[in-house]
Design a protein around this motif. Structure first.
Motif, short mmCIF file in Angstrom:
data_model
loop_
_atom_site.label_atom_id
_atom_site.label_comp_id
_atom_site.label_asym_id
_atom_site.label_seq_id
_atom_site.Cartn_x
_atom_site.Cartn_y
_atom_site.Cartn_z
N ARG A 297 -11.29 -10.59 7.56
CA ARG A 297 -10.97 -10.56 8.80
C ARG A 297 -9.94 -11.64 9.01
O ARG A 297 -8.73 -11.39 9.94
N SER A 298 -9.45 -12.40 8.11
CA SER A 298 -8.27 -13.49 8.28
C SER A 298 -7.05 -12.82 8.20
O SER A 298 -6.11 -13.15 8.93
N LEU A 299 -7.04 -11.61 7.52
CA LEU A 299 -5.64 -10.73 7.42
C LEU A 299 -5.32 -10.41 8.79
O LEU A 299 -3.93 -10.24 8.87
N MET A 311 1.48 0.84 8.95
CA MET A 311 0.41 0.01 8.24
C MET A 311 -0.08 0.60 7.08
O MET A 311 -0.33 1.94 7.32
N LEU A 312 -0.08 0.17 5.83
CA LEU A 312 -0.74 0.52 4.82
C LEU A 312 -1.67 -0.33 4.29
O LEU A 312 -1.64 -1.59 3.95
N LEU A 313 -2.95 0.43 3.94
CA LEU A 313 -4.17 0.04 3.22
C LEU A 313 -3.98 0.48 1.99
O LEU A 313 -4.20 1.63 1.59
N CYS A 314 -3.74 -0.61 0.92
CA CYS A 314 -3.46 0.11 -0.72
C CYS A 314 -4.74 -0.42 -1.46
O CYS A 314 -4.99 -1.58 -1.55
N ALA A 318 -8.08 -1.71 -9.96
CA ALA A 318 -9.21 -2.42 -9.85
C ALA A 318 -10.15 -2.82 -8.77
O ALA A 318 -10.97 -3.31 -8.59
N GLY A 319 -9.39 -1.79 -7.45
CA GLY A 319 -10.09 -1.68 -6.40
C GLY A 319 -9.81 -2.77 -5.36
O GLY A 319 -10.38 -2.97 -4.36
N GLN A 320 -8.93 -3.73 -5.89
CA GLN A 320 -8.24 -4.53 -4.47
C GLN A 320 -7.71 -3.97 -3.56
O GLN A 320 -6.96 -3.13 -3.79
N LEU A 321 -7.87 -4.78 -2.43
CA LEU A 321 -7.23 -4.04 -1.30
C LEU A 321 -6.06 -5.06 -0.97
O LEU A 321 -6.18 -6.33 -0.93
N THR A 322 -4.71 -4.36 -0.62
CA THR A 322 -3.51 -5.00 -0.19
C THR A 322 -3.26 -4.37 1.16
O THR A 322 -2.99 -3.22 1.47
N VAL A 323 -2.86 -5.23 2.17
CA VAL A 323 -2.64 -4.66 3.59
C VAL A 323 -1.05 -4.92 3.69
O VAL A 323 -0.73 -6.29 3.57
N THR A 324 -0.35 -4.11 3.97
CA THR A 324 1.25 -4.22 4.23
C THR A 324 1.41 -3.90 5.74
O THR A 324 0.92 -2.86 6.14
N TYR A 325 2.37 -4.54 6.47
CA TYR A 325 2.85 -3.83 7.70
C TYR A 325 4.35 -4.27 7.88
O TYR A 325 4.95 -4.90 7.38
N ASP A 326 4.85 -2.91 8.78
CA ASP A 326 6.10 -2.99 9.09
C ASP A 326 6.47 -3.83 10.59
O ASP A 326 5.99 -3.03 11.57
N THR A 330 11.54 -7.76 9.48
CA THR A 330 11.89 -7.92 8.22
C THR A 330 11.69 -7.04 7.37
O THR A 330 11.66 -6.90 5.99
N GLY A 331 11.02 -5.65 7.84
CA GLY A 331 10.72 -4.47 7.07
C GLY A 331 9.24 -4.55 6.50
O GLY A 331 8.57 -5.39 7.09
N MET A 332 8.93 -3.51 5.90
CA MET A 332 7.48 -3.63 5.03
C MET A 332 7.59 -4.75 4.23
O MET A 332 8.00 -5.16 3.52
N GLY A 333 6.25 -5.51 4.63
CA GLY A 333 5.75 -6.81 3.89
C GLY A 333 4.18 -6.78 3.90
O GLY A 333 3.50 -6.30 4.72
N SER A 334 3.75 -7.48 2.69
CA SER A 334 2.35 -7.46 2.68
C SER A 334 2.04 -8.96 3.44
O SER A 334 2.74 -9.68 3.45
N ILE A 335 0.77 -8.70 4.16
CA ILE A 335 0.03 -9.52 4.90
C ILE A 335 -1.12 -10.14 4.24
O ILE A 335 -1.77 -11.03 4.89
N GLY A 336 -1.51 -9.75 3.03
CA GLY A 336 -2.68 -10.36 2.31
C GLY A 336 -3.42 -9.29 1.56
O GLY A 336 -3.15 -8.21 1.48
N ARG A 337 -4.26 -10.02 1.00
CA ARG A 337 -5.01 -9.00 -0.01
C ARG A 337 -6.58 -9.50 0.05
O ARG A 337 -6.84 -10.70 0.14
N VAL A 338 -7.41 -8.76 -0.52
CA VAL A 338 -8.90 -8.89 -0.81
C VAL A 338 -9.16 -8.38 -2.14
O VAL A 338 -9.15 -7.22 -2.56
N GLY A 339 -9.72 -9.39 -2.91
CA GLY A 339 -10.00 -8.98 -4.49
C GLY A 339 -11.20 -8.08 -4.64
O GLY A 339 -11.21 -7.47 -5.70
N ASP A 340 -12.35 -8.42 -3.74
CA ASP A 340 -13.49 -7.69 -4.03
C ASP A 340 -13.66 -6.17 -3.84
O ASP A 340 -13.11 -5.88 -2.75
#
Length: 386
Positions: A297-299, A311-314, A318-326, A330-340
């Protein structure tokens, strides 16, 4: 002694009577008709000056009837106009709903047959075109987001939550539009990509599900797999095992077709994850999952998301989720991840399988993209793409 009155008129009275009769002779009446005395009368607006003619009697009842009929006709005319306006408003609203539910190809600049849902050789295949720079693109049928790239090259470093790679290549499996409300308002286009190097493992798992000794599926076996993927229970069970056991690297590419915000997107994601986690406290009822959802939620504690922003949900191995956004600056960049990995797995299932999915057109098109994989020998799809 009183003198009895005479019953006969006196000479004086007889003289007056004769003079009165003489005053109304025909000649006298004719004279009065030619020269009537001045008569004054009133109209509804102003006093009418005396004229030289006899005033006709006014028929008040007839005037009142005419006035009543006039206002009755006026009321009926206005009532008919109000009813017609209401009917036309409802009719045009109905036509608008029908148009909103149709795939849009208004200003995409693509050929008329450039439709990702075109039937070809007995199955629905993606129509692949080339842009001005020679890159392969797939039309979406939407005027705001007309195309999706067929190949997606990502190079996300370890600091963003992905394994360090030199440009992982992802292949488009399927795409569709996300709609909300009974009007079918379009929110965003979503496309599902799988790492090209992981397609062979995905192929093998899907083929073995139907025929354990086969390396490709024939038409009847493809129909069996298609039905299994579209079935709410079988499809969720199959994709759940793929995401847990095979764990192919994959990406959901989301591009809004109208202005929205991160909170709106977050609420949709959270509702989907929560709905699929309920009833299974054994797997999703621990504290670690709750903390992972809090991180998720904090992302999205951010502001607006203009249309056409990517927006990309990667999801990695390992199943970790990374959210990137343009953000457009500044272009495409990560806004955070969730390890579970459970968070990304439930989010992926929200698009891939189950009784209710975020986008039924996307799920159906993804299934048809899977059919393209399993009709070829295992390992040849990646070679063909590369």
């Amino acid at each position: 002694m009183r003198v009895a009155r005479s019953l006969h008129p006196t000479p004086l009275l007889r003289s007056l009577a004769r003079s009165s009769r003489l005053s109304f002779t025909p000649a006298r009446a004719q004279c009065l008709q030619k020269h009537p005395s001045p008569v004054q009368c009133r109209t509804f607006l102003r006093r009418q000056r005396p004229s030289g003619r006899v005033v006709e009697d006014l028929n008040v009842n007839r005037m009142r009837e005419k006035s009543y009929q006039y206002y009755i006709h006026k009321r009926n005319f206005l009532l008919c106009g109000a009813i017609s306006s209401a009917f036309l408003s409802c009719y045009f609203a109905y036509l608008l709903v029908l148009e909103l539910r149709k795939p849009k190809k208004l200003d995409s600049g693509l050929p008329n047959n450039a439709d990702p849902f075109t039937t070809d050789a007995g199955s629905k295949r993606k129509t692949v075109l080339h842009d001005a720079e020679g890159r392969e693109i797939v039309p979406t049928g939407n005027s705001t987001v007309p195309t999706f790239p067929r190949i997606l090259d990502l190079a996300i470093g370890a600091e963003a939550g992905q394994e360090e790679v030199n440009g992982v290549q992802y292949t488009l499996v399927g795409l569709g539009v996300r709609t909300v409300t009974f009007l079918g308002l379009q929110v965003y286009m979503v496309g599902y990509y799988v790492a090209t190097q992981d397609i062979a493992a995905l192929q093998s798992r899907l083929v073995k599900e139907i025929n354990p000794i086969a390396t490709t599926l024939v038409a009847s076996e493809k129909d069996t797999l298609r039905q299994a993927l579209l079935d709410p229970e079988q499809g969720e069970k199959l994709w759940n095992s793929i995401l847990q056991e095979v764990r192919p690297r994959s990406v959901f590419r989301i591009i809004p077709v109208r202005d929205t915000d991160f909170h709106h997107l977050r609420d949709g994601f959270v509702r989907a994850i929560t709905a699929r986690s309920q009833g299974n406290n054994a797997e999703f009822g621990d504290e670690a999952f709750g903390l992972a959802m809090k991180d998720f939620r904090s992302l999205f504690n951010r502001g607006k998301v203009p249309k056409s922003r990517e927006m990309l949900l990667c999801r990695d191995t390992a199943g970790q989720l990374t959210v990137t956004y343009d953000d457009g600056k500044t272009g495409m960049g990560s806004i955070g991840r969730v390890g579970d990995e459970r968070v990304s797995r439930l989010l992926w299932l929200n698009y891939l399988a189950g009784k209710q999915v975020a986008s039924e057109p996307a799920r159906a098109n993804i299934v048809e993209g899977i059919m393209e994989f399993v009709e070829r020998p295992i390992g040849t799809v990646a070679t063909r793409v590369l």
